[in-house]
Scaffold this motif. Structure first.
Motif, PDB file in Angstrom:
ATOM      1  N   ASP A 104       0.814  -1.215   0.000  1.00 48.30           N
ATOM      2  CA  ASP A 104       0.000   0.000   0.000  1.00 48.30           C
ATOM      3  C   ASP A 104       0.848   1.266   0.000  1.00 48.30           C
ATOM      4  O   ASP A 104       0.290   2.377   0.005  1.00 48.30           O
ATOM      5  N   ARG A 105       2.177   1.101   0.014  1.00 50.58           N
ATOM      6  CA  ARG A 105       3.075   2.270   0.000  1.00 50.58           C
ATOM      7  C   ARG A 105       4.153   2.056  -1.055  1.00 50.58           C
ATOM      8  O   ARG A 105       5.289   1.678  -0.768  1.00 50.58           O
ATOM      9  N   GLY A 107       6.267   3.714  -4.392  1.00 54.94           N
ATOM     10  CA  GLY A 107       6.667   4.936  -5.071  1.00 54.94           C
ATOM     11  C   GLY A 107       7.478   4.638  -6.311  1.00 54.94           C
ATOM     12  O   GLY A 107       7.857   3.493  -6.579  1.00 54.94           O
ATOM     13  N   PRO A 126      -2.737   3.119 -10.445  1.00 54.91           N
ATOM     14  CA  PRO A 126      -3.071   3.701  -9.141  1.00 54.91           C
ATOM     15  C   PRO A 126      -2.271   3.134  -7.986  1.00 54.91           C
ATOM     16  O   PRO A 126      -2.321   3.677  -6.874  1.00 54.91           O
ATOM     17  N   ARG A 127      -1.501   2.059  -8.218  1.00 59.32           N
ATOM     18  CA  ARG A 127      -0.664   1.538  -7.146  1.00 59.32           C
ATOM     19  C   ARG A 127       0.470   2.495  -6.814  1.00 59.32           C
ATOM     20  O   ARG A 127       1.030   2.438  -5.706  1.00 59.32           O
ATOM     21  N   GLY A 129       1.852   5.456  -5.357  1.00 59.84           N
ATOM     22  CA  GLY A 129       1.346   6.435  -4.411  1.00 59.84           C
ATOM     23  C   GLY A 129       2.076   7.753  -4.432  1.00 59.84           C
ATOM     24  O   GLY A 129       1.565   8.762  -3.938  1.00 59.84           O
ATOM     25  N   SER A 130       3.286   7.760  -5.015  1.00 62.50           N
ATOM     26  CA  SER A 130       4.099   8.971  -5.014  1.00 62.50           C
ATOM     27  C   SER A 130       5.137   8.865  -6.120  1.00 62.50           C
ATOM     28  O   SER A 130       5.660   7.777  -6.397  1.00 62.50           O
ATOM     29  N   GLN A 233      -0.993  11.784  -8.392  1.00 63.71           N
ATOM     30  CA  GLN A 233      -0.161  11.441  -7.237  1.00 63.71           C
ATOM     31  C   GLN A 233       0.748  12.624  -6.867  1.00 63.71           C
ATOM     32  O   GLN A 233       1.151  13.407  -7.738  1.00 63.71           O
ATOM     33  N   THR A 293       4.653  11.464   1.727  1.00 60.87           N
ATOM     34  CA  THR A 293       3.533  11.074   0.856  1.00 60.87           C
ATOM     35  C   THR A 293       3.202   9.591   0.853  1.00 60.87           C
ATOM     36  O   THR A 293       2.080   9.225   0.467  1.00 60.87           O
ATOM     37  N   LEU A 294       4.138   8.739   1.263  1.00 57.73           N
ATOM     38  CA  LEU A 294       3.847   7.298   1.322  1.00 57.73           C
ATOM     39  C   LEU A 294       3.526   6.922   2.765  1.00 57.73           C
ATOM     40  O   LEU A 294       4.340   6.336   3.474  1.00 57.73           O
TER      41      LEU A 294
END
Length: 295
Positions: A104-105, A107, A126-127, A129-130, A233, A293-294
């Motif tokens: 879920d985190r 980058g 969409p996976r 995140g940053s 993102q 951000t993550l």
């Protein structure tokens, strides 16, 4: 203490080879996929940045794209933006499934040309995140014309690419020119660039210094500036007015749809690949961005 692990993972029908750098600790950590300049292998700069991120608490994967370095796939050493974006997608899948990484985190970090490919994947994946881009090469048709000698010169390169592709499809033979060679006007970069030619820097045996002529069309018609409005993102750019095409970075940054930041610092394009204090500044700034951000 950071540990480095040689890994392989699938990308469509091809197995890619990479280096996974893991920080100390037992808890799942954020994961970052890292890639570098056009034609590059992971040892040129992606390994360096991946290791720096692991030192700062992130699991980081550098890898060779399809047809490059230690990875499988043919044709070899052909700069293919669509194929590279696909490989980044599968690299993120590898990270998401790894037990040491928090799926879920995730980058993405792109240096130079990989900024375009990381941005392209982020616009669809969409996976991610940053997103962080260091010394980003970000172009569209107008920037390519400015960088490569005008519209006529670009059209000539595209014609050469089409002729080379037709020969490849007819015979299976690839036409190459040097990536960097100040004495060869056919070179992709006909300049004396120390980073690429110095064996103590990027001029290493793993990097063959060859550019497939048929790749010019895909490269010159690729529009990364148009991707910006589709990226929601949080995105960071680290760049310099003395590095490559700062106008592309400005226009891309302006167009971003999500939270955004840009650090203007000092240094040439090649300083950000392996020189200090540029690499440490970039790595610290990127790590701080991922830290914000993550979450």
């Amino acid at each position: 203490m950071t540990t480095q692990h040689k890994v392989t993972f699938p990308s469509e029908e091809v197995d890619l080879t990479g280096n996974l750098f893991l920080p100390d600790g037992d808890a799942p950590t954020p994961g970052v996929v890292v890639a570098g300049t056009w034609t590059s292998v992971k040892e040129l700069m992606a390994d360096r940045y991946a290791e720096r991120l692991a030192d700062r608490g992130y699991a980081a994967l550098s890898f060779d794209f399809t047809g490059f370095g230690e990875s499988a796939g043919r044709p070899r050493d052909v700069e293919n933006p669509a194929r590279k974006v696909r490989d980044i997608h599968h690299a993120l899948t590898f990270l998401a499934l790894h037990p040491a990484i928090d799926a879920d985190r995730l980058g993405a970090l792109g240096i130079c040309a990989a900024a375009m490919y990381m941005a392209d994947n982020a616009a669809h994946d969409p996976r991610v995140g940053s997103l962080a881009l260091v010394a980003p090469w970000l172009h569209d048709a107008a920037i390519c014309e400015a960088a490569y000698g005008g519209a006529e010169a670009v059209e000539q390169k595209i014609k050469l690419a089409r002729d080379a592709r037709a020969r490849f499809e007819r015979t299976g033979d690839l036409e190459f020119v040097p990536v960097v060679d100040a004495t060869d006007e056919r070179a992709a970069m006909p300049y004396d660039i120390d980073f690429y030619l110095n064996p103590a820097r990027g001029g290493i045996p793993a990097w063959p210094n060859r550019f497939a002529v048929m790749a010019w069309e895909d490269w010159l018609t690729y529009d990364s500036i148009a991707l910006a409005p589709r990226i929601t993102q949080p995105t960071l750019l680290v760049h310099s007015e003395d590095a490559a095409i700062p106008e592309g970075a400005r226009r891309f940054h302006t167009g971003l749809a999500g939270p955004k930041d840009i650090l203007w610092t000092q240094g040439t394009q090649f300083d950000f690949y392996d020189q200090e204090p540029h690499v440490t500044l970039a790595a610290d700034t990127v790590a701080a961005h991922f830290g914000r951000t993550l979450r």
